[in-house]
Write a protein that holds these residues in place. Structure first.
Motif, mmCIF file in Angstrom:
data_model
loop_
_atom_site.group_PDB
_atom_site.id
_atom_site.type_symbol
_atom_site.label_atom_id
_atom_site.label_comp_id
_atom_site.label_asym_id
_atom_site.label_seq_id
_atom_site.Cartn_x
_atom_site.Cartn_y
_atom_site.Cartn_z
ATOM 1 N N PHE A 206 -9.422 -33.083 -60.596
ATOM 2 C CA PHE A 206 -10.684 -33.167 -59.861
ATOM 3 C C PHE A 206 -10.502 -33.932 -58.557
ATOM 4 C CE2 PHE A 206 -15.085 -34.605 -59.093
ATOM 5 C CZ PHE A 206 -15.707 -33.374 -59.131
ATOM 6 N N GLU A 207 -9.635 -34.964 -58.574
ATOM 7 C CA GLU A 207 -9.326 -35.679 -57.335
ATOM 8 C C GLU A 207 -8.746 -34.721 -56.300
ATOM 9 O OE1 GLU A 207 -6.761 -38.964 -57.937
ATOM 10 O OE2 GLU A 207 -8.131 -40.025 -59.284
ATOM 11 N N SER A 208 -7.774 -33.906 -56.728
ATOM 12 C CA SER A 208 -7.150 -32.962 -55.798
ATOM 13 C C SER A 208 -8.155 -31.924 -55.310
ATOM 14 C CB SER A 208 -5.954 -32.280 -56.463
ATOM 15 O OG SER A 208 -6.370 -31.489 -57.565
ATOM 16 N N PHE A 209 -9.098 -31.550 -56.165
ATOM 17 C CA PHE A 209 -10.122 -30.579 -55.756
ATOM 18 C C PHE A 209 -11.038 -31.180 -54.683
ATOM 19 C CE2 PHE A 209 -14.440 -28.884 -56.155
ATOM 20 C CZ PHE A 209 -14.203 -27.544 -55.943
ATOM 21 N N ILE A 210 -11.435 -32.431 -54.874
ATOM 22 C CA ILE A 210 -12.318 -33.077 -53.892
ATOM 23 C C ILE A 210 -11.617 -33.216 -52.546
ATOM 24 C CG2 ILE A 210 -13.509 -35.212 -53.301
ATOM 25 C CD1 ILE A 210 -14.038 -35.637 -56.266
ATOM 26 N N VAL A 211 -10.368 -33.745 -52.578
ATOM 27 C CA VAL A 211 -9.640 -33.942 -51.325
ATOM 28 C C VAL A 211 -9.324 -32.602 -50.669
ATOM 29 C CG1 VAL A 211 -7.561 -34.890 -50.271
ATOM 30 C CG2 VAL A 211 -8.638 -36.080 -52.171
ATOM 31 N N GLY A 212 -8.925 -31.607 -51.492
ATOM 32 C CA GLY A 212 -8.616 -30.285 -50.945
ATOM 33 C C GLY A 212 -9.830 -29.630 -50.317
ATOM 34 N N GLY A 213 -10.984 -29.732 -50.997
ATOM 35 C CA GLY A 213 -12.204 -29.147 -50.457
ATOM 36 C C GLY A 213 -12.642 -29.823 -49.176
ATOM 37 N N GLY A 214 -12.593 -31.162 -49.162
ATOM 38 C CA GLY A 214 -12.986 -31.897 -47.962
ATOM 39 C C GLY A 214 -12.056 -31.613 -46.789
ATOM 40 N N GLY A 215 -10.747 -31.593 -47.074
ATOM 41 C CA GLY A 215 -9.778 -31.297 -46.021
ATOM 42 C C GLY A 215 -9.937 -29.889 -45.483
ATOM 43 N N SER A 216 -10.212 -28.928 -46.375
ATOM 44 C CA SER A 216 -10.396 -27.533 -45.954
ATOM 45 C C SER A 216 -11.589 -27.400 -45.023
ATOM 46 C CB SER A 216 -10.584 -26.638 -47.181
ATOM 47 O OG SER A 216 -9.450 -26.654 -48.005
ATOM 48 N N ILE A 217 -12.688 -28.050 -45.385
ATOM 49 C CA ILE A 217 -13.888 -27.982 -44.545
ATOM 50 C C ILE A 217 -13.623 -28.606 -43.176
ATOM 51 C CG2 ILE A 217 -16.250 -28.854 -44.284
ATOM 52 C CD1 ILE A 217 -16.546 -28.612 -47.328
ATOM 53 N N ALA A 218 -12.935 -29.753 -43.168
ATOM 54 C CA ALA A 218 -12.634 -30.419 -41.896
ATOM 55 C C ALA A 218 -11.728 -29.549 -41.026
ATOM 56 C CB ALA A 218 -11.968 -31.767 -42.166
ATOM 57 N N GLY A 219 -10.724 -28.921 -41.639
ATOM 58 C CA GLY A 219 -9.812 -28.073 -40.880
ATOM 59 C C GLY A 219 -10.495 -26.844 -40.317
ATOM 60 N N ILE A 220 -11.335 -26.207 -41.129
ATOM 61 C CA ILE A 220 -12.056 -25.015 -40.666
ATOM 62 C C ILE A 220 -13.003 -25.381 -39.517
ATOM 63 C CG2 ILE A 220 -13.774 -23.286 -41.329
ATOM 64 C CD1 ILE A 220 -12.502 -23.376 -44.159
ATOM 65 N N ALA A 221 -13.700 -26.508 -39.671
ATOM 66 C CA ALA A 221 -14.626 -26.947 -38.618
ATOM 67 C C ALA A 221 -13.877 -27.213 -37.312
ATOM 68 C CB ALA A 221 -15.366 -28.197 -39.067
ATOM 69 N N THR A 222 -12.708 -27.833 -37.419
ATOM 70 C CA THR A 222 -11.909 -28.107 -36.223
ATOM 71 C C THR A 222 -11.466 -26.811 -35.552
ATOM 72 O OG1 THR A 222 -11.087 -30.174 -37.212
ATOM 73 C CG2 THR A 222 -9.842 -29.252 -35.355
ATOM 74 N N ALA A 223 -11.004 -25.851 -36.362
ATOM 75 C CA ALA A 223 -10.568 -24.566 -35.805
ATOM 76 C C ALA A 223 -11.721 -23.838 -35.128
ATOM 77 C CB ALA A 223 -9.979 -23.698 -36.919
ATOM 78 N N VAL A 224 -12.903 -23.896 -35.729
ATOM 79 C CA VAL A 224 -14.083 -23.251 -35.140
ATOM 80 C C VAL A 224 -14.402 -23.870 -33.781
ATOM 81 C CG1 VAL A 224 -16.586 -23.016 -35.367
ATOM 82 C CG2 VAL A 224 -15.117 -22.496 -37.307
ATOM 83 N N LEU A 225 -14.318 -25.194 -33.689
ATOM 84 C CA LEU A 225 -14.634 -25.882 -32.437
ATOM 85 C C LEU A 225 -13.621 -25.601 -31.342
ATOM 86 C CD1 LEU A 225 -15.770 -29.369 -33.821
ATOM 87 C CD2 LEU A 225 -17.215 -27.555 -32.903
ATOM 88 N N VAL A 226 -12.421 -25.158 -31.726
ATOM 89 C CA VAL A 226 -11.389 -24.852 -30.731
ATOM 90 C C VAL A 226 -11.376 -23.367 -30.381
ATOM 91 C CG1 VAL A 226 -8.901 -24.793 -30.298
ATOM 92 C CG2 VAL A 226 -9.932 -26.796 -31.401
ATOM 93 N N VAL A 227 -11.381 -22.511 -31.404
ATOM 94 C CA VAL A 227 -11.187 -21.070 -31.185
ATOM 95 C C VAL A 227 -12.411 -20.414 -30.553
ATOM 96 C CG1 VAL A 227 -10.796 -18.856 -32.314
ATOM 97 C CG2 VAL A 227 -9.485 -20.861 -33.024
ATOM 98 N N ILE A 228 -13.592 -20.679 -31.077
ATOM 99 C CA ILE A 228 -14.787 -19.962 -30.614
ATOM 100 C C ILE A 228 -15.176 -20.334 -29.179
ATOM 101 C CG2 ILE A 228 -17.247 -19.589 -31.021
ATOM 102 C CD1 ILE A 228 -16.689 -19.662 -33.975
#
Length: 404
Positions: A324-346
């Motif tokens: 569950f720890e890995s799921f929380i960190v993985g989910g949070g990191g994924s959201i942060a990475g996607i948000a960063t990519a959106v702010l750069v690419v779009i």
């Protein structure tokens, strides 16, 4: 005493959240690795699909089997079509009849290129392309939505999707022109162009001459053309008709649509292979790095696990806490990475398209959401999988001896 929101969670979730909050730097480090992986994967998928969409837009915008241009100007015509790079070149209108009489030619339609200065409509010069409304079989089919009613005496102007309008109008060389319709986005240079019928083009041409804007053609739209779009019969070869046209007309170059598209499809394929390779490499590197971090973390936390075992926590529950720890960190990191990519690419997709020098049409909102969800699950699951080895080790060892 009333419990906090975290304390109300099930025991494994409560312990997982508590552990992550107390080990802040470790949690952030794992999250950054997942964020980098998700950002690269999301950006690669968006760019790949946008390039594919750009090729489709190029096919629809070309709309002709052959494109006849003055000899030596084939590169200029390609730059206009692909990147909207302003250009102008001319040849005699009389060649239209010569081309029309070539065996295998079904339809022909001329176009005339003008280049504006950087006017109030845009931050860049606009390519103005005149077309023959009576013979045109390409431009008018691109219209997306009507902005004004077209009558027999009215101007017929179509604007590319990137051209800024002021109350449905655009100004060229001091005169204002009403836009009849917007063209659907293609991801090519045609999105930066204005298309108009020859009568409207002649007016723009005359206004330009009054402003002192010179052209390499001394004639007008009645005696000169820039290109000829050719549609061939379905039972003939485009290469054969292209050769016949070159033999029938001197001083011209024939661009074959199929070969033109294939050459850029090949260039895009190399870009796509690069994007996919980078995405897979980053994802595999992330899984390996996360697995190593979780393994080291497991060794550091043996005392913690021993205490929990002494307190009666089962090994199954410990595994669930770790996963569950890995799921929380993985989910949070994924959201942060996607948000960063959106702010750069779009926001910078136009600049990215320009630097790649390839047709590029940004994905729609629906596609972006689907990609975001897919990348979220892929990177989150990858993070969970990276912790499986530590979870397995936890089920095979009995850390009671570590309690002191």
């Amino acid at each position: 005493m009333e419990k906090t929101l975290i304390e109300k969670l099930p025991v494994e979730k409560f312990l997982a959240v508590s552990n992550l909050s107390k080990k802040f730097y470790r949690t952030v480090s794992i999250g950054i690795i997942v964020a980098i992986s998700s950002a690269v994967l999301f950006a690669s998928l968006v760019l790949s699909l946008s390039l594919k969409s750009g090729i489709k837009g190029l096919c629809s915008r070309l709309g002709a089997d052959l494109l006849v241009v003055p000899e030596g100007y084939e590169k200029g015509a390609e730059n206009v079509l692909l990147f909207g790079e302003p250009n102008y070149f001319y040849m005699e209108r009389s060649i239209i009849d010569l081309i029309r009489n070539v065996k295998g030619v079904e339809k022909v339609s001329p176009q005339f290129y003008l280049t504006s200065l950087s006017e109030s409509c845009c931050d860049f010069p606009v390519q103005i392309i005149g077309f023959d409304s009576e013979t045109d079989f390409v431009v008018q089919s691109w219209a997306r939505n009507r902005l004004s009613k077209i009558t027999h005496d009215s101007e017929m102007l179509f604007s590319g999707s990137n051209v800024s309008l002021t109350r449905g109008s655009i100004k060229f060389f001091g005169s204002e022109h009403k836009i009849s319709s917007r063209l659907s986005k293609s991801g090519t240079g045609m999105d930066n162009a204005i298309f108009c019928d020859m009568k409207s083009l002649q007016k723009i041409f005359d206004d330009a001459k009054l402003k002192g804007f010179g052209f390499i053609s001394d004639g007008d739209t009645e005696s000169k053309i820039s290109t000829v779009l050719v549609k061939i019969s379905s039972d003939v070869s485009s290469d054969a008709v292209a050769l016949r046209i070159k033999n029938a007309v001197s001083g011209i170059q024939v661009i074959v649509g199929d070969k033109f598209i294939k050459s850029f499809s090949g260039r895009i394929s190399s870009f796509l292979a690069f994007f996919y390779s980078i995405s897979v490499l980053v994802l595999l590197t992330s899984i390996f790095s996360l697995g190593l971090i979780f393994s080291i973390s497991f060794n550091e936390r043996r005392r913690e696990f021993s205490i929990l075992r002494v307190l009666g926590v089962s090994r199954t529950l410990l595994r669930r806490i770790l996963l569950f720890e890995s799921f929380i960190v993985g989910g949070g990191g994924s959201i942060a990475g996607i948000a960063t990519a959106v702010l750069v690419v779009i926001p910078f997709n136009a600049l990215i398209s320009e630097k790649m020098s390839l047709p590029f049409s940004m994905c729609g909102i629906e596609v972006l959401l689907i990609l975001a969800v897919a990348v979220f699950f892929i990177c989150t699951i990858a993070c969970v999988l990276a912790s499986v080895n530590a979870a397995v080790r936890l089920s095979k060892t009995e850390p009671y001896g570590d309690v002191k």
